[in-house]
Enzyme design. Structure first.
Site, mmCIF file in Angstrom:
data_model
loop_
_atom_site.group_PDB
_atom_site.id
_atom_site.type_symbol
_atom_site.label_atom_id
_atom_site.label_comp_id
_atom_site.label_asym_id
_atom_site.label_seq_id
_atom_site.Cartn_x
_atom_site.Cartn_y
_atom_site.Cartn_z
ATOM 1 N N ARG A 183 41.571 30.283 40.367
ATOM 2 C CA ARG A 183 42.971 30.511 39.588
ATOM 3 C C ARG A 183 44.347 31.271 40.442
ATOM 4 O O ARG A 183 43.946 32.252 40.939
ATOM 5 C CB ARG A 183 42.793 30.842 38.300
ATOM 6 C CG ARG A 183 41.994 29.965 37.554
ATOM 7 C CD ARG A 183 41.814 30.554 36.095
ATOM 8 N NE ARG A 183 42.360 31.666 35.815
ATOM 9 C CZ ARG A 183 42.130 32.644 34.669
ATOM 10 N NH1 ARG A 183 41.512 32.072 33.779
ATOM 11 N NH2 ARG A 183 42.366 33.786 34.577
ATOM 12 N N ARG A 202 48.846 47.892 22.614
ATOM 13 C CA ARG A 202 49.104 47.790 23.890
ATOM 14 C C ARG A 202 50.314 48.698 24.440
ATOM 15 O O ARG A 202 50.581 48.850 25.466
ATOM 16 C CB ARG A 202 49.612 46.136 23.987
ATOM 17 C CG ARG A 202 49.327 45.581 25.505
ATOM 18 C CD ARG A 202 49.626 44.124 25.512
ATOM 19 N NE ARG A 202 48.698 43.237 24.881
ATOM 20 C CZ ARG A 202 47.849 42.760 25.685
ATOM 21 N NH1 ARG A 202 47.626 42.858 26.904
ATOM 22 N NH2 ARG A 202 46.919 41.655 25.080
ATOM 23 N N ARG A 237 48.780 43.401 38.075
ATOM 24 C CA ARG A 237 48.616 43.321 36.693
ATOM 25 C C ARG A 237 47.959 44.990 36.485
ATOM 26 O O ARG A 237 48.152 45.682 35.403
ATOM 27 C CB ARG A 237 47.388 42.361 36.296
ATOM 28 C CG ARG A 237 48.086 41.134 35.699
ATOM 29 C CD ARG A 237 46.883 39.897 35.727
ATOM 30 N NE ARG A 237 45.942 40.315 34.606
ATOM 31 C CZ ARG A 237 44.889 39.784 34.507
ATOM 32 N NH1 ARG A 237 44.366 38.969 35.504
ATOM 33 N NH2 ARG A 237 43.988 39.972 33.659
ATOM 34 N N ARG A 278 36.058 34.803 41.303
ATOM 35 C CA ARG A 278 35.993 33.716 40.391
ATOM 36 C C ARG A 278 36.285 32.627 40.943
ATOM 37 O O ARG A 278 37.433 32.344 41.616
ATOM 38 C CB ARG A 278 36.571 34.157 39.145
ATOM 39 C CG ARG A 278 36.049 35.291 38.525
ATOM 40 C CD ARG A 278 36.335 35.446 37.052
ATOM 41 N NE ARG A 278 37.968 35.399 36.548
ATOM 42 C CZ ARG A 278 38.579 35.827 35.662
ATOM 43 N NH1 ARG A 278 37.617 36.311 34.531
ATOM 44 N NH2 ARG A 278 39.769 35.958 35.416
#
Ligand code: ZN
Length: 227
Positions: free
Chosen positions: A170, A99, A181, A137
């Protein structure tokens, strides 16, 4: 789909890269369906370490319970230990690791020491496609069923097919959070991609914006086969 041919002499380490929402987890799962090697995700590895209760596990547990980030050195150690397990002899798929640039360098040293052939896969997805995927979503608060307003809508808008409960979005699927992000991903992950490219690693970019998961998986499978 044809299974990936097994070769005795070489271990192939697949590293899956891509922005959040590019389907890395899905692709890793699809790949190990036809190529029986471990799918190693960092989250799962940390959970396993905690469950094992050994000295590293207790250290990880203390950090996670304190709300901290597990430091690079500790994650690297866990990955090294995991890759030394006999089930990784023919190969493995890393999902969510490395990462950071530091982790990438450690990984490549480890691969070199162990004679592991790396297959770096970059899932290239248009950010607008990611935002559309993630912001669409919806989930049922009662049974957890997942929907997508465009790709998998419920029979009635905003209502679960199974129990008639209201669907919700969410908090981390909102556009502002997704953009944050993506920025974090560019800062942390793009330097790793550049490092892999510049050091002449086996590297395959798969355009994944509009293609089906199975088509993308076929490209990945071919790259593993060729490594
Ligand atoms: Zn439901």
């Amino acid at each position: 789909m044809e299974p990936v041919a097994q070769r005795r002499e070489s271990c192939r380490g697949v590293i899956l890269f891509g922005p959040p929402g590019s389907g890395k987890g899905t692709q890793a799962k699809l790949l190990v369906e036809t190529w029986p090697v471990p799918h190693i995700s960092t989250g799962e590895m940390l959970r396993d370490a905690i469950e094992s209760g050994d000295s590293i596990g207790r250290e990880v547990s203390a950090i996670v319970r304190g709300g901290g980030l597990v430091p690079d050195a500790l994650v690297n150690l866990l990955v090294e230990r995991r890759l030394a397990q006999p089930d990784c002899a023919a190969g493995f798929v890393l999902d969510g690791y490395p990462r950071t640039l530091e982790q990438a360098k450690v990984t490549m040293d480890l691969f070199r020491q162990r004679g592991i052939r790396e297959v770096v896969i970059y899932l290239a997805v248009d950010y607008n496609v990611i935002i559309a995927r993630l912001t669409g979503r919806r989930q049922c608060a009662s049974c957890g069923a997942l929907y997508h307003v465009a790709f998998q809508p419920p029979r009635r808008d905003g209502v679960c097919d199974f129990d008639g409960e209201a669907l919700y979005q969410r908090d981390d699927d909102t556009e502002a959070v997704i953009r944050q992000r993506l920025v974090a991903y560019e800062e942390k992950t793009l330097p790793i991609l550049r490092y892999f490219q510049e050091s002449g690693r086996r590297w395959v970019e798969v355009a994944s914006s509009t293609e089906s998961p199975l088509w993308v998986n076929e490209r990945i499978r071919q790259a593993v086969e060729a490594a």
